[in-house]
Structures are given as structure tokens and as C-alpha cells.
Design a protein around this motif. Structure first.
Motif, PDB file in Angstrom:
ATOM      1  N   TYR A 116       0.840  -1.203   0.000  1.00 35.35           N
ATOM      2  CA  TYR A 116       0.000   0.000   0.000  1.00 35.35           C
ATOM      3  C   TYR A 116       0.877   1.257   0.000  1.00 35.35           C
ATOM      4  O   TYR A 116       0.646   2.197  -0.752  1.00 35.35           O
ATOM      5  CB  TYR A 116      -0.926  -0.020   1.218  1.00 35.35           C
ATOM      6  CG  TYR A 116      -1.857   1.152   1.315  1.00 35.35           C
ATOM      7  CD1 TYR A 116      -3.094   1.127   0.680  1.00 35.35           C
ATOM      8  CD2 TYR A 116      -1.510   2.289   2.036  1.00 35.35           C
ATOM      9  CE1 TYR A 116      -3.962   2.204   0.759  1.00 35.35           C
ATOM     10  CE2 TYR A 116      -2.368   3.370   2.121  1.00 35.35           C
ATOM     11  CZ  TYR A 116      -3.587   3.320   1.484  1.00 35.35           C
ATOM     12  OH  TYR A 116      -4.442   4.391   1.558  1.00 35.35           O
ATOM     13  N   GLY A 117       1.901   1.253   0.847  1.00 37.32           N
ATOM     14  CA  GLY A 117       2.806   2.396   0.939  1.00 37.32           C
ATOM     15  C   GLY A 117       3.579   2.630  -0.350  1.00 37.32           C
ATOM     16  O   GLY A 117       3.766   3.781  -0.769  1.00 37.32           O
ATOM     17  N   GLU A 118       4.046   1.567  -0.980  1.00 38.45           N
ATOM     18  CA  GLU A 118       4.775   1.708  -2.245  1.00 38.45           C
ATOM     19  C   GLU A 118       3.881   2.302  -3.332  1.00 38.45           C
ATOM     20  O   GLU A 118       4.304   3.161  -4.100  1.00 38.45           O
ATOM     21  CB  GLU A 118       5.318   0.348  -2.707  1.00 38.45           C
ATOM     22  CG  GLU A 118       6.438  -0.205  -1.861  1.00 38.45           C
ATOM     23  CD  GLU A 118       7.723   0.599  -2.008  1.00 38.45           C
ATOM     24  OE1 GLU A 118       8.076   0.962  -3.147  1.00 38.45           O
ATOM     25  OE2 GLU A 118       8.360   0.862  -0.983  1.00 38.45           O
ATOM     26  N   ALA A 119       2.634   1.849  -3.406  1.00 34.57           N
ATOM     27  CA  ALA A 119       1.706   2.369  -4.418  1.00 34.57           C
ATOM     28  C   ALA A 119       1.350   3.826  -4.125  1.00 34.57           C
ATOM     29  O   ALA A 119       1.248   4.644  -5.041  1.00 34.57           O
ATOM     30  CB  ALA A 119       0.450   1.504  -4.478  1.00 34.57           C
ATOM     31  N   LYS A 120       1.162   4.161  -2.847  1.00 35.19           N
ATOM     32  CA  LYS A 120       0.847   5.534  -2.454  1.00 35.19           C
ATOM     33  C   LYS A 120       2.013   6.469  -2.746  1.00 35.19           C
ATOM     34  O   LYS A 120       1.823   7.598  -3.194  1.00 35.19           O
ATOM     35  CB  LYS A 120       0.530   5.605  -0.963  1.00 35.19           C
ATOM     36  CG  LYS A 120      -0.920   5.528  -0.583  1.00 35.19           C
ATOM     37  CD  LYS A 120      -1.758   6.499  -1.294  1.00 35.19           C
ATOM     38  CE  LYS A 120      -2.799   7.099  -0.391  1.00 35.19           C
ATOM     39  NZ  LYS A 120      -3.804   7.830  -1.123  1.00 35.19           N
ATOM     40  N   THR A 121       3.238   5.993  -2.510  1.00 36.75           N
ATOM     41  CA  THR A 121       4.427   6.795  -2.764  1.00 36.75           C
ATOM     42  C   THR A 121       4.565   7.106  -4.251  1.00 36.75           C
ATOM     43  O   THR A 121       5.086   8.154  -4.623  1.00 36.75           O
ATOM     44  CB  THR A 121       5.686   6.063  -2.256  1.00 36.75           C
ATOM     45  OG1 THR A 121       5.494   5.744  -0.874  1.00 36.75           O
ATOM     46  CG2 THR A 121       6.922   6.919  -2.386  1.00 36.75           C
ATOM     47  N   ALA A 122       4.091   6.204  -5.103  1.00 35.52           N
ATOM     48  CA  ALA A 122       4.129   6.436  -6.550  1.00 35.52           C
ATOM     49  C   ALA A 122       3.088   7.453  -6.984  1.00 35.52           C
ATOM     50  O   ALA A 122       3.073   7.863  -8.139  1.00 35.52           O
ATOM     51  CB  ALA A 122       3.916   5.117  -7.292  1.00 35.52           C
ATOM     52  N   GLY A 123       2.205   7.876  -6.079  1.00 29.16           N
ATOM     53  CA  GLY A 123       1.237   8.918  -6.377  1.00 29.16           C
ATOM     54  C   GLY A 123      -0.129   8.427  -6.812  1.00 29.16           C
ATOM     55  O   GLY A 123      -0.890   9.171  -7.410  1.00 29.16           O
ATOM     56  N   ALA A 124      -0.453   7.189  -6.512  1.00 27.06           N
ATOM     57  CA  ALA A 124      -1.730   6.625  -6.958  1.00 27.06           C
ATOM     58  C   ALA A 124      -2.765   6.650  -5.847  1.00 27.06           C
ATOM     59  O   ALA A 124      -2.428   6.663  -4.664  1.00 27.06           O
ATOM     60  CB  ALA A 124      -1.529   5.184  -7.413  1.00 27.06           C
ATOM     61  N   GLU A 125      -4.041   6.644  -6.262  1.00 23.40           N
ATOM     62  CA  GLU A 125      -5.123   6.388  -5.317  1.00 23.40           C
ATOM     63  C   GLU A 125      -5.180   4.882  -5.134  1.00 23.40           C
ATOM     64  O   GLU A 125      -5.230   4.144  -6.113  1.00 23.40           O
ATOM     65  CB  GLU A 125      -6.464   6.858  -5.882  1.00 23.40           C
ATOM     66  CG  GLU A 125      -6.666   8.338  -5.872  1.00 23.40           C
ATOM     67  CD  GLU A 125      -8.066   8.681  -6.334  1.00 23.40           C
ATOM     68  OE1 GLU A 125      -9.034   8.163  -5.744  1.00 23.40           O
ATOM     69  OE2 GLU A 125      -8.160   9.444  -7.301  1.00 23.40           O
ATOM     70  N   VAL A 126      -5.183   4.409  -3.897  1.00 20.76           N
ATOM     71  CA  VAL A 126      -5.094   2.976  -3.637  1.00 20.76           C
ATOM     72  C   VAL A 126      -6.355   2.506  -2.927  1.00 20.76           C
ATOM     73  O   VAL A 126      -6.796   3.109  -1.953  1.00 20.76           O
ATOM     74  CB  VAL A 126      -3.852   2.637  -2.785  1.00 20.76           C
ATOM     75  CG1 VAL A 126      -3.732   1.139  -2.592  1.00 20.76           C
ATOM     76  CG2 VAL A 126      -2.592   3.191  -3.430  1.00 20.76           C
ATOM     77  N   TYR A 127      -6.922   1.417  -3.447  1.00 17.68           N
ATOM     78  CA  TYR A 127      -8.080   0.758  -2.851  1.00 17.68           C
ATOM     79  C   TYR A 127      -7.743  -0.709  -2.669  1.00 17.68           C
ATOM     80  O   TYR A 127      -6.771  -1.204  -3.240  1.00 17.68           O
ATOM     81  CB  TYR A 127      -9.316   0.888  -3.748  1.00 17.68           C
ATOM     82  CG  TYR A 127      -9.721   2.316  -4.000  1.00 17.68           C
ATOM     83  CD1 TYR A 127     -10.494   3.001  -3.078  1.00 17.68           C
ATOM     84  CD2 TYR A 127      -9.322   2.975  -5.157  1.00 17.68           C
ATOM     85  CE1 TYR A 127     -10.865   4.321  -3.309  1.00 17.68           C
ATOM     86  CE2 TYR A 127      -9.690   4.288  -5.382  1.00 17.68           C
ATOM     87  CZ  TYR A 127     -10.458   4.956  -4.466  1.00 17.68           C
ATOM     88  OH  TYR A 127     -10.822   6.250  -4.682  1.00 17.68           O
ATOM     89  N   PHE A 128      -8.527  -1.403  -1.879  1.00 21.22           N
ATOM     90  CA  PHE A 128      -8.332  -2.845  -1.788  1.00 21.22           C
ATOM     91  C   PHE A 128      -9.643  -3.546  -2.073  1.00 21.22           C
ATOM     92  O   PHE A 128     -10.722  -3.026  -1.840  1.00 21.22           O
ATOM     93  CB  PHE A 128      -7.722  -3.284  -0.448  1.00 21.22           C
ATOM     94  CG  PHE A 128      -8.540  -2.930   0.754  1.00 21.22           C
ATOM     95  CD1 PHE A 128      -9.411  -3.854   1.299  1.00 21.22           C
ATOM     96  CD2 PHE A 128      -8.415  -1.697   1.355  1.00 21.22           C
ATOM     97  CE1 PHE A 128     -10.163  -3.543   2.418  1.00 21.22           C
ATOM     98  CE2 PHE A 128      -9.165  -1.380   2.478  1.00 21.22           C
ATOM     99  CZ  PHE A 128     -10.038  -2.300   3.000  1.00 21.22           C
ATOM    100  N   SER A 129      -9.522  -4.749  -2.618  1.00 18.93           N
ATOM    101  CA  SER A 129     -10.674  -5.510  -3.082  1.00 18.93           C
ATOM    102  C   SER A 129     -11.101  -6.519  -2.019  1.00 18.93           C
ATOM    103  O   SER A 129     -10.264  -7.193  -1.423  1.00 18.93           O
ATOM    104  CB  SER A 129     -10.309  -6.235  -4.374  1.00 18.93           C
ATOM    105  OG  SER A 129     -11.374  -7.025  -4.806  1.00 18.93           O
TER     106      SER A 129
END
Length: 137
Positions: A116-129
Motif C-alpha cells: 500500500y505504501g509503495e503504491a501511495k508513494t508512486a502517487g496513486a489512489e489505492v483501494y483494496f478488493s
């Protein structure tokens, strides 16, 4: 005279016109291309946790899967934790998309938080399924 007429009809070549068949094949090809749904899958079967509320999946989303043995997948290939940020960053440069993490319910929170942190650091909106469960009260 009759002999000459029969001989001339035997010498004629018969051509089969393939244009209508080729037209039909192209029409079928266009039909199947237009009706095919192009969905991106994580490539693994994940036992997702249950949730009482849900939001529908977006078509232009980056799917990242975390299996029960704590391996990370994207597009059917296993990727390392350090590859998540560049992968999301590259995908975000091509199109503005959200990241959806499909994690098995038996994994540790530590790995999920890192992905989650890696995806957020890349600047994306992150959700989980999750699996959607109706609220019966």
C-alpha cells in the motif's frame, strides 16, 4: 458442331468468387473484437476478506495481488516489493488510473501495508478488493 460445343464448355475454367466469404470473415472478426472485454487480472486466486459495503471496480485500474503465501503478483507475473513503486509509476505515466490491491485474508498486515505504501508513494489512489457480503440484520 455438337462436338465443338461440348469441347469448348469443358475448356472453360470455373472461378469461385471468394469476396463474399472474405467479407463475412472480416465482419465476424470485427464483431468478436468489439464484444471482447479486456480486463486485467492479477493472475492468482485470492481468498479476499468480506465487507459489508463495496464500490464497483474501475475499468482503468492497476491490479496488484498478494497471495496467501505472501507473494506479490501483477499481470500474472510475480514481482518483488521493490518493483511495485516503479510499476505503478510507469502505469500512471501512461494513464491516470487507480491501484486496487487484492490481498488474501490470511496474509499479515505488514506486507499489505508495505505494498500500500509503495503504491501511495508512486502517487496513486489505492483501494483494496474484498468479497461483498450483504448486511443481514
Amino acid at each position: 458442331m455438337l462436338k465443338e460445343l461440348l469441347r469448348s464448355s469443358e475448356d472453360e475454367k470455373v472461378d469461385i468468387n471468394l469476396s463474399p466469404m472474405i467479407d463475412c470473415v472480416f465482419i465476424l472478426l470485427i464483431f468478436f473484437i468489439l464484444t471482447t472485454v479486456f480486463l486485467q487480472e492479477t493472475g492468482i486466486e485470492v481468498d479476499r476478506p468480506e465487507a459489508s459495503g463495496s464500490v464497483p471496480l474501475e475499468q482503468d485500474s492497476i491490479l496488484i495481488g498478494i497471495s496467501s503465501d505472501e507473494r506479490i503478483f501483477h499481470g500474472g507475473r510475480e514481482v518483488s516489493l521493490s518493483a511495485v513503486r516503479p510499476l505503478v509509476h510507469r502505469a500512471m505515466a501512461a494513464k491516470r488510473a487507480t491501484v486496487i490491491i487484492q490481498a488474501d485474508k490470511n496474509i499479515g498486515l505488514d506486507l499489505f501495508a508495505k505494498v500500500y505504501g509503495e503504491a501511495k508513494t508512486a502517487g496513486a489512489e489505492v483501494y483494496f478488493s474484498t468479497d461483498h457480503v450483504e448486511n443481514y440484520q
